[in-house]
Design a protein around this motif. Structure first.
Motif, PDB file in Angstrom:
ATOM      1  N   ASP A 170       0.809  -1.218   0.000  1.00 19.56           N
ATOM      2  CA  ASP A 170       0.000   0.000   0.000  1.00 19.56           C
ATOM      3  C   ASP A 170       0.844   1.270   0.000  1.00 19.56           C
ATOM      4  N   PHE A 171       2.052   1.181   0.535  1.00 20.47           N
ATOM      5  CA  PHE A 171       2.917   2.359   0.601  1.00 20.47           C
ATOM      6  C   PHE A 171       3.196   2.934  -0.788  1.00 20.47           C
ATOM      7  N   ILE A 172       3.201   2.088  -1.804  1.00 25.93           N
ATOM      8  CA  ILE A 172       3.463   2.546  -3.178  1.00 25.93           C
ATOM      9  C   ILE A 172       2.373   3.530  -3.596  1.00 25.93           C
ATOM     10  N   LYS A 173       1.137   3.157  -3.313  1.00 26.85           N
ATOM     11  CA  LYS A 173       0.007   4.025  -3.641  1.00 26.85           C
ATOM     12  C   LYS A 173       0.021   5.286  -2.771  1.00 26.85           C
ATOM     13  N   GLU A 174       0.313   5.108  -1.485  1.00 28.41           N
ATOM     14  CA  GLU A 174       0.341   6.239  -0.549  1.00 28.41           C
ATOM     15  C   GLU A 174       1.369   7.286  -0.976  1.00 28.41           C
ATOM     16  N   ILE A 175       2.520   6.809  -1.421  1.00 26.85           N
ATOM     17  CA  ILE A 175       3.571   7.723  -1.877  1.00 26.85           C
ATOM     18  C   ILE A 175       3.200   8.302  -3.241  1.00 26.85           C
ATOM     19  N   GLY A 176       2.427   7.529  -4.015  1.00 26.29           N
ATOM     20  CA  GLY A 176       2.073   7.946  -5.366  1.00 26.29           C
ATOM     21  C   GLY A 176       3.122   7.512  -6.368  1.00 26.29           C
ATOM     22  N   LEU A 177       3.906   6.534  -5.950  1.00 26.76           N
ATOM     23  CA  LEU A 177       5.056   6.111  -6.760  1.00 26.76           C
ATOM     24  C   LEU A 177       4.651   5.563  -8.119  1.00 26.76           C
ATOM     25  N   GLN A 178       3.570   4.792  -8.191  1.00 29.41           N
ATOM     26  CA  GLN A 178       3.186   4.209  -9.481  1.00 29.41           C
ATOM     27  C   GLN A 178       2.770   5.271 -10.497  1.00 29.41           C
ATOM     28  N   GLU A 179       2.122   6.326 -10.034  1.00 26.27           N
ATOM     29  CA  GLU A 179       1.728   7.396 -10.957  1.00 26.27           C
ATOM     30  C   GLU A 179       2.942   8.190 -11.435  1.00 26.27           C
ATOM     31  N   PHE A 180       3.928   8.291 -10.571  1.00 30.03           N
ATOM     32  CA  PHE A 180       5.145   9.043 -10.847  1.00 30.03           C
ATOM     33  C   PHE A 180       6.055   8.314 -11.834  1.00 30.03           C
ATOM     34  N   LEU A 181       6.033   6.997 -11.773  1.00 28.92           N
ATOM     35  CA  LEU A 181       6.906   6.198 -12.627  1.00 28.92           C
ATOM     36  C   LEU A 181       6.266   5.942 -13.990  1.00 28.92           C
ATOM     37  N   SER A 182       7.111   5.774 -14.983  1.00 28.69           N
ATOM     38  CA  SER A 182       6.603   5.352 -16.287  1.00 28.69           C
ATOM     39  C   SER A 182       6.007   3.953 -16.120  1.00 28.69           C
ATOM     40  N   PRO A 183       5.109   3.544 -17.013  1.00 27.80           N
ATOM     41  CA  PRO A 183       4.526   2.202 -16.889  1.00 27.80           C
ATOM     42  C   PRO A 183       5.582   1.091 -16.828  1.00 27.80           C
TER      43      PRO A 183
END
Length: 139
Positions: A102-115
């Protein structure tokens, strides 16, 4: 610290930044602190499949805890690797298996990274969990 405590610590750290450029720089800084993996450990069987860059993970256990060493040939994935080592290394195998991402979503890391990089991140976490499963079976 537990996995969830470390994840929360990272969430708090990332919340201090005003924009993604600052967060990006922070991830790069984290990567600079990661010890360089010796070339002898950068073997084909330790290469993470699904990553845009070359990323190697090495795992071993001691006293019921799993320890990780890793490296990458690119600066951003190296920072991501540093985060994952901070979270999962020196943790009980059972805790790694029960942990969530869940931390990935909380940080917003997936949106920040390219697919492609986001897929690489998930591939790294999947590999860490595979190591934990393998070590839990070996008990």
């Amino acid at each position: 610290m537990t996995i969830s405590e470390i994840q929360q610590e990272l969430i708090n750290e990332f919340s201090l930044f005003d924009n993604w450029e600052q967060r990006y720089e922070y991830v790069i800084e984290l990567g600079k602190s990661l010890p360089i993996m010796p070339d002898k450990d950068k073997t084909e069987d330790r290469l993470i499949k699904g990553c845009q860059s070359q990323v190697w993970f090495k795992a071993y256990t001691k006293d019921g805890k799993m320890f990780l060493e890793a490296d990458s040939d690119a600066i951003l994935p190296r920072g991501i690797v540093a985060m994952l080592i901070r979270i999962y290394s020196n943790q009980p195998i059972s805790d790694i298996l029960k942990s969530n991402e869940d931390f990935i979503k909380e940080i917003g890391l997936q949106e920040f990274l390219s697919p492609t990089r986001a897929n690489g991140l998930l591939a790294m976490i999947k590999q860490i969990k595979y190591y934990a499963i393998a070590y839990s079976i070996k008990k």
